[in-house]
Enzyme design. Structure first.
Site, mmCIF file in Angstrom:
data_model
loop_
_atom_site.group_PDB
_atom_site.id
_atom_site.type_symbol
_atom_site.label_atom_id
_atom_site.label_comp_id
_atom_site.label_asym_id
_atom_site.label_seq_id
_atom_site.Cartn_x
_atom_site.Cartn_y
_atom_site.Cartn_z
ATOM 1 N N HIS A 223 31.451 21.474 -45.420
ATOM 2 C CA HIS A 223 31.517 19.998 -45.486
ATOM 3 C C HIS A 223 30.618 19.425 -46.578
ATOM 4 O O HIS A 223 30.664 18.215 -46.841
ATOM 5 C CB HIS A 223 31.177 19.382 -44.125
ATOM 6 N N ASP A 274 33.241 25.495 -40.530
ATOM 7 C CA ASP A 274 32.384 24.823 -41.516
ATOM 8 C C ASP A 274 31.500 25.855 -42.225
ATOM 9 O O ASP A 274 30.309 25.988 -41.938
ATOM 10 C CB ASP A 274 31.528 23.778 -40.802
ATOM 11 N N GLY A 372 20.870 15.980 -44.302
ATOM 12 C CA GLY A 372 20.255 16.564 -45.487
ATOM 13 C C GLY A 372 19.894 18.022 -45.285
ATOM 14 O O GLY A 372 19.660 18.748 -46.246
ATOM 15 N N SER A 374 22.042 19.980 -43.850
ATOM 16 C CA SER A 374 23.356 20.631 -43.800
ATOM 17 C C SER A 374 23.422 21.856 -44.702
ATOM 18 O O SER A 374 22.923 21.852 -45.835
ATOM 19 C CB SER A 374 24.445 19.648 -44.216
#
Length: 433
Positions: A223, A274, A372, A374
């Site tokens: 993502h 993901d 942030g 991620s």
């Protein structure tokens, strides 16, 4: 008397330039600073360039023991390859199906992209031979083979050089907390990567974290990237203690390849599948070099299942709370505990929390990953080794009660990761027309 004159003339023709007939046979040892050494041969691996009077002062390389070729570029004793084998110069000439490789100067390869006629052939290891090479940075050395009327690009049957694994070993002990926490030394998280994307005006924007799982590969979240992301605008750093500071210890890389999971969709609210792989390469074509601030993290065994309340840690450069305007900028780390699938599904009723995901949260819900972070790592220790158990994916808020962080479960993707890292892109197709 005539015979002596003839012998003398023959020796004067065959002796290298500047060498006496008395010393020639004893002085052409490798590395000796004899008078007949010359520049201009492009000798590799310690080869010595010499010039002969015969044939208009012809030059050639004298190779050390174990090397051969016009430029001493062939390593006759290399049994394996390191990294992805771009620097492999051994003599294996069979593919994995025990088929003989084509010579790189074969007429059949004139219209193919890699052959001995390229201007950079010597640099790439191509020549008048059929030894396996990796001129285009694939996952391992390869070669062309011919079957009937079909030419194929196939991986070669060469083992990797066995090297003691150093993954999952940090240089310093851990420090704590992302949300409301303290700075973590980069030495405590030497596998963490920072991913930047250049914007209009030349501004570099930090977008996500990642984990170095191999010198050439970073694992992160899908993502983080929009569909059709231009990889030339992406930059990856390793060994970076703060996103807004340039550190002399850090390593900078371009993105050679971006692979997002084929079943990930950014249109979904809950990020299933993901996960993304990034192949990194420096401006000189090299992958990451291990140091006290740059190390790889181990991938877990596919069957590894850690129980509820198992303590792990998450790290990143994200926000310290959900209302924060700016990211932390400095690297932080915190302990979190794994949460059972049934509890997590209850906490996120109305969302999809499936077997590709896992949940973790801090005790008393005081610590968590945040926006942030991620793509960053969730690290757990098993059998004395730190392993990448999860990838920061999604969640509601930051450190909110009964709203744990949701992570991509890495054990579910080991075959996917390995297939893309280990040569799934080797293809067989017909000669170009």
């Amino acid at each position: 008397m005539k015979l002596l004159i003839i012998i003398s003339v023959m020796l004067s023709v065959l002796v290298p330039a500047g060498a006496s007939s008395h010393h020639w046979l004893t002085n052409h040892k490798l590395g000796s600073k004899t008078k007949y050494e010359h520049k201009g041969c492009n000798c590799f691996n310690g080869g010595t360039c010499i010039t002969y009077y015969l044939f208009s002062r012809m030059k050639r390389c004298l190779c050390p023991e174990g090397y051969s070729g016009d430029h001493c570029e062939i390593d006759n004793e290399s049994p394996c390859y390191t990294g992805n084998g771009e620097d492999y110069r051994g003599t294996v000439s069979m593919n994995e199906n025990n088929e003989r490789c084509l010579d790189w100067n074969s007429p059949m390869l004139r219209r193919w992209p890699y052959n001995e006629a390229r201007q950079d052939a010597m640099e790439l290891g191509l020549g008048k031979h059929n030894y396996c090479r990796n001129p285009d940075g694939r996952s391992k050395p390869w070669c062309y083979v011919r079957k009937g009327y079909r030419t194929s690009e196939t991986p070669c049957d060469i083992p990797t050089c066995i090297k003691k694994s150093t993954c999952g070993q940090r240089s310093l002990g851990r420090t704590f907390k992302i949300v409301g926490g303290h700075k973590a030394a980069i030495e405590s998280q030497p596998w963490i990567a920072t991913i930047f994307q250049s914007r209009k005006g030349g501004y570099n924007n930090f977008i996500c974290g990642g984990s170095l799982i191999d010198p050439c590969w970073v694992l992160t979240a899908a993502h983080c990237f929009e569909r059709g992301t231009d990889t030339s605008k992406l930059t990856v750093f390793l060994g970076k203690s703060a996103v807004n500071v340039t550190d002399v210890k850090e390593q900078r890389f371009d993105v050679d390849r971006l692979i997002t999971h084929e079943r990930f969709s950014e249109r979904r609210v809950d990020y299933d599948n993901d996960i993304a792989l990034i192949r990194i390469k420096s401006s000189t074509g090299q992958c990451a070099e291990e140091s006290h601030v740059v190390k790889t993290i181990c991938l877990p065994p596919q069957n590894l299942q850690l129980g509820e309340n198992f303590e792990c840690e998450v790290s990143g450069y994200g926000k310290e709370n959900k209302t924060g305007i700016f990211y932390s900028r400095i690297l932080k780390s915190t302990n979190v505990n794994l949460i059972s699938q049934s509890k997590c599904q209850k906490y996120y009723e109305g969302h999809t929390v499936n077997g590709n995901m896992l949940c973790a949260g801090g005790q008393d819900w005081k610590t968590d990953s945040c926006k942030g972070d991620s793509g960053g790592p969730l690290i757990c220790e098993s059998n004395g080794r730190l392993m990448l158990y999860g990838i920061v994916s999604w969640g509601e808020g930051c450190a909110e009660k009964e709203k744990p962080g949701v992570y991509t479960r890495v054990t579910e993707y080991i075959p996917w990761i390995e297939s893309h890292m280990n040569g799934v892109h080797f293809k067989s197709y017909y000669p170009p027309k």
